[in-house]
Enzyme design. Structure first.
Site, PDB file in Angstrom:
ATOM      1  N   TYR A 141       0.936  -0.697   0.248  1.00  0.00           N
ATOM      2  CA  TYR A 141       0.317   0.602   0.490  1.00  0.00           C
ATOM      3  C   TYR A 141       0.959   1.388  -0.092  1.00  0.00           C
ATOM      4  O   TYR A 141       0.570   1.960  -1.051  1.00  0.00           O
ATOM      5  CB  TYR A 141      -0.871  -0.122   1.383  1.00  0.00           C
ATOM      6  CG  TYR A 141      -1.734   1.633   1.502  1.00  0.00           C
ATOM      7  CD1 TYR A 141      -3.000   1.778   0.574  1.00  0.00           C
ATOM      8  CD2 TYR A 141      -0.861   1.898   2.652  1.00  0.00           C
ATOM      9  CE1 TYR A 141      -3.295   2.796   0.869  1.00  0.00           C
ATOM     10  CE2 TYR A 141      -1.741   3.245   2.957  1.00  0.00           C
ATOM     11  CZ  TYR A 141      -2.720   4.395   2.148  1.00  0.00           C
ATOM     12  OH  TYR A 141      -3.504   4.930   2.122  1.00  0.00           O
ATOM     13  N   ARG A 221      -0.819   6.922  17.294  1.00  0.00           N
ATOM     14  CA  ARG A 221      -1.446   7.773  16.044  1.00  0.00           C
ATOM     15  C   ARG A 221      -1.893   9.261  16.249  1.00  0.00           C
ATOM     16  O   ARG A 221      -2.123   9.449  17.274  1.00  0.00           O
ATOM     17  CB  ARG A 221      -2.257   6.933  15.471  1.00  0.00           C
ATOM     18  CG  ARG A 221      -2.266   5.394  14.812  1.00  0.00           C
ATOM     19  CD  ARG A 221      -1.153   5.655  13.964  1.00  0.00           C
ATOM     20  NE  ARG A 221      -0.472   3.938  13.101  1.00  0.00           N
ATOM     21  CZ  ARG A 221       0.480   3.339  14.189  1.00  0.00           C
ATOM     22  NH1 ARG A 221       1.486   3.897  15.180  1.00  0.00           N
ATOM     23  NH2 ARG A 221       0.671   2.093  14.275  1.00  0.00           N
ATOM     24  N   ARG A 281       0.225  -6.572  15.937  1.00  0.00           N
ATOM     25  CA  ARG A 281      -0.716  -7.000  14.411  1.00  0.00           C
ATOM     26  C   ARG A 281       1.027  -6.314  13.420  1.00  0.00           C
ATOM     27  O   ARG A 281       1.106  -5.528  13.936  1.00  0.00           O
ATOM     28  CB  ARG A 281      -1.925  -5.958  14.118  1.00  0.00           C
ATOM     29  CG  ARG A 281      -1.904  -6.247  12.634  1.00  0.00           C
ATOM     30  CD  ARG A 281      -3.299  -5.290  12.196  1.00  0.00           C
ATOM     31  NE  ARG A 281      -2.994  -3.882  12.506  1.00  0.00           N
ATOM     32  CZ  ARG A 281      -3.913  -2.765  11.695  1.00  0.00           C
ATOM     33  NH1 ARG A 281      -4.605  -3.173  12.040  1.00  0.00           N
ATOM     34  NH2 ARG A 281      -3.876  -1.108  11.772  1.00  0.00           N
ATOM     35  N   GLY A 283       3.467  -5.099  11.006  1.00  0.00           N
ATOM     36  CA  GLY A 283       3.214  -4.254  10.577  1.00  0.00           C
ATOM     37  C   GLY A 283       3.062  -2.544  10.636  1.00  0.00           C
ATOM     38  O   GLY A 283       3.131  -2.399  10.082  1.00  0.00           O
ATOM     39  N   ASP A 284       3.158  -2.540  12.239  1.00  0.00           N
ATOM     40  CA  ASP A 284       2.430  -1.851  12.904  1.00  0.00           C
ATOM     41  C   ASP A 284       3.800  -0.709  13.691  1.00  0.00           C
ATOM     42  O   ASP A 284       4.296  -1.594  14.687  1.00  0.00           O
ATOM     43  CB  ASP A 284       0.719  -1.954  14.529  1.00  0.00           C
ATOM     44  CG  ASP A 284       0.197  -1.796  13.525  1.00  0.00           C
ATOM     45  OD1 ASP A 284      -0.367  -1.882  12.601  1.00  0.00           O
ATOM     46  OD2 ASP A 284      -0.970  -2.394  14.187  1.00  0.00           O
TER      47      ASP A 284
HETATM   48  N1  UDP Z   1      -6.125  -0.791  16.109  1.00  0.00           N
HETATM   49  C1  UDP Z   1      -6.432  -1.876  17.164  1.00  0.00           C
HETATM   50  N2  UDP Z   1      -7.458  -2.880  17.345  1.00  0.00           N
HETATM   51  C2  UDP Z   1      -7.900  -2.462  16.191  1.00  0.00           C
HETATM   52  C3  UDP Z   1      -7.590  -1.913  15.275  1.00  0.00           C
HETATM   53  C4  UDP Z   1      -6.418  -1.080  15.542  1.00  0.00           C
HETATM   54  O1  UDP Z   1      -5.592  -1.898  18.677  1.00  0.00           O
HETATM   55  O2  UDP Z   1      -9.206  -3.260  15.932  1.00  0.00           O
HETATM   56  C5  UDP Z   1      -4.529  -0.243  16.641  1.00  0.00           C
HETATM   57  C6  UDP Z   1      -3.414  -0.045  14.963  1.00  0.00           C
HETATM   58  O3  UDP Z   1      -2.750  -1.612  15.925  1.00  0.00           O
HETATM   59  C7  UDP Z   1      -3.302   1.061  15.330  1.00  0.00           C
HETATM   60  C8  UDP Z   1      -4.055   1.779  15.936  1.00  0.00           C
HETATM   61  O4  UDP Z   1      -4.319   1.113  16.373  1.00  0.00           O
HETATM   62  O5  UDP Z   1      -1.751   1.140  16.380  1.00  0.00           O
HETATM   63  C9  UDP Z   1      -4.738   2.698  14.305  1.00  0.00           C
HETATM   64  O6  UDP Z   1      -5.066   1.557  13.526  1.00  0.00           O
HETATM   65  P1  UDP Z   1      -6.056   1.609  12.231  1.00  0.00           P
HETATM   66  O7  UDP Z   1      -6.407   0.311  11.384  1.00  0.00           O
HETATM   67  O8  UDP Z   1      -7.181   2.392  13.048  1.00  0.00           O
HETATM   68  O9  UDP Z   1      -4.965   2.933  11.617  1.00  0.00           O
HETATM   69  P2  UDP Z   1      -3.686   2.725  11.004  1.00  0.00           P
HETATM   70  O10 UDP Z   1      -2.689   3.424  12.181  1.00  0.00           O
HETATM   71  O11 UDP Z   1      -3.526   1.195  11.023  1.00  0.00           O
HETATM   72  O12 UDP Z   1      -3.897   2.937   9.841  1.00  0.00           O
END
Ligand code: UDP
Length: 328
Positions: A141, A221, A281, A283-284
């Site tokens: 992405y 974030r 998760r 890749g975070d």
């Molecule tokens: N996250 C989480 N649980 C969820 C969805 C997201 O803990 O069910 C965490 C995710 O690991 C990240 C943050 O929330 O650290 C924001 O995730 P999101 O998918 O909203 O946006 P991203 O930052 O990945 O674009």
């Protein structure tokens, strides 16, 4: 100005369409409605249902009217899906955007605002992130978005494209009147997931990782209100000059953790919102938040929403009034 908005029926696109209409622009939305919603398109804009892969449809549309600019939101955005099916992302996010740039070039359209992302920084060497930090995306992405920034930069030099890449952080919230908001299927983003728990549509939220090197162990974030994103787009297209490539981070500058989001949602909704701690998760990155100085200085933009509780409140108003999302 007459402005073409691809993907204007999507979450960020629909708020930008409204912002453009409010600013007096004449907006034509081009959207295949595969993820977008016709009901999200402001009634002052016209909606043309079509696919970016259909070169003739775009050519015809651009031939009909004198467009002064285009905003491009039509793209796939699920990082995990991009890892599983990268070519789907290269086809839509890269090849279709190249088609669009070609058609704009043919039609003499020189103002172009592009949805880029903080994912182009990958795992940045420091936070807050300034635009001079080297971009090194870590998933398909992010690769596709960075590739398009390069195509824009080279097009500015070669054929006079005036391009602005807005590198969004985490789009959040909904319109102040709760008529348009976030409706993805499947839902993958933290705030809507948390609010679905409050609505009784999910039992709990999973916290992905509690052992990050952050103050409370969960990822931070930068949640930027979607109406603030919209005002950044309006400023960007109105000030864009031909032959210039610009790029800006669009965020508040605040890092908010997963636990802080859940706490904010508990306070706003009055619901206990059960949370389960699970492994990270893949890749975070631990923390991603912007230094928004460049956009503040050069575009005179600043976010109106800086309080995460207020941002969650606008999302909650939307989810309560649209518990099943849009009707279509
Ligand atoms: N996250 C989480 N649980 C969820 C969805 C997201 O803990 O069910 C965490 C995710 O690991 C990240 C943050 O929330 O650290 C924001 O995730 P999101 O998918 O909203 O946006 P991203 O930052 O990945 O674009």
């Amino acid at each position: 100005m007459k402005i073409l908005v691809t993907g204007g029926a999507g979450y960020v696109g629909s708020h930008c369409v409204r912002g453009l209409c409010d600013a007096g622009h004449d907006v034509v939305v081009f959207d295949n409605l595969c993820h977008g919603h016709a009901a999200a398109v402001d009634s002052r804009a016209s909606l043309v249902r079509g696919d970016l892969a259909d070169a003739n449809a775009l050519r015809t549309l651009l031939a009909v009217g004198e467009f002064a600019g285009a905003m491009h939101f039509a793209a796939f955005l699920d990082v995990n899906e991009s890892v599983r099916d990268p070519l789907k992302y290269y086809e839509n996010n890269v090849i279709n955007t190249i088609h669009l740039l070609r058609r704009l070039s043919d039609a003499g359209v020189r103002r172009f605002v592009f949805s880029s992302t903080c994912a182009t920084y990958g795992e940045p060497e420091r936070c807050p992130i300034t635009e001079d930090i080297p971009q090194g995306p870590i998933n398909p992405y992010g690769h596709t978005k960075l590739a398009m920034e390069w195509a824009m930069r080279d097009s500015a030099a070669a054929w006079g494209l005036g391009g602005c890449a807005l590198r969004y952080f985490n789009a959040a919230g909904a319109s102040a009147d709760a008529t348009i908001g976030e409706d993805h299927d499947p839902e993958i983003h933290l705030i809507p997931i948390v609010l679905q728990v409050a609505l009784g549509q999910r039992e709990q939220v999973k916290i992905f990782g509690t052992d990050y090197p952050t103050p409370d162990g969960t990822c931070q974030r930068d949640y930027i209100h979607v109406e603030d994103l919209a005002s950044a787009h309006v400023r960007a297209i109105e000030t864009q000059e031909e032959g210039v490539f610009r790029y800006f981070n669009v965020g508040t500058g605040n890092g908010t953790s997963v636990r802080e989001i859940i706490e904010a949602a508990r306070a706003v909704t009055g619901h206990a919102i059960p949370a389960e701690e699970t492994p990270r998760r893949a890749g975070d990155p631990p923390a991603l938040y912007a230094d928004p100085t460049k956009i503040k200085t050069e575009l005179g933009w600043s976010p109106k929403h800086t309080d995460i509780g207020r941002i969650v409140e606008t999302a909650w108003a939307w989810h309560q009034s649209h518990p099943k999302g849009y009707d279509d």
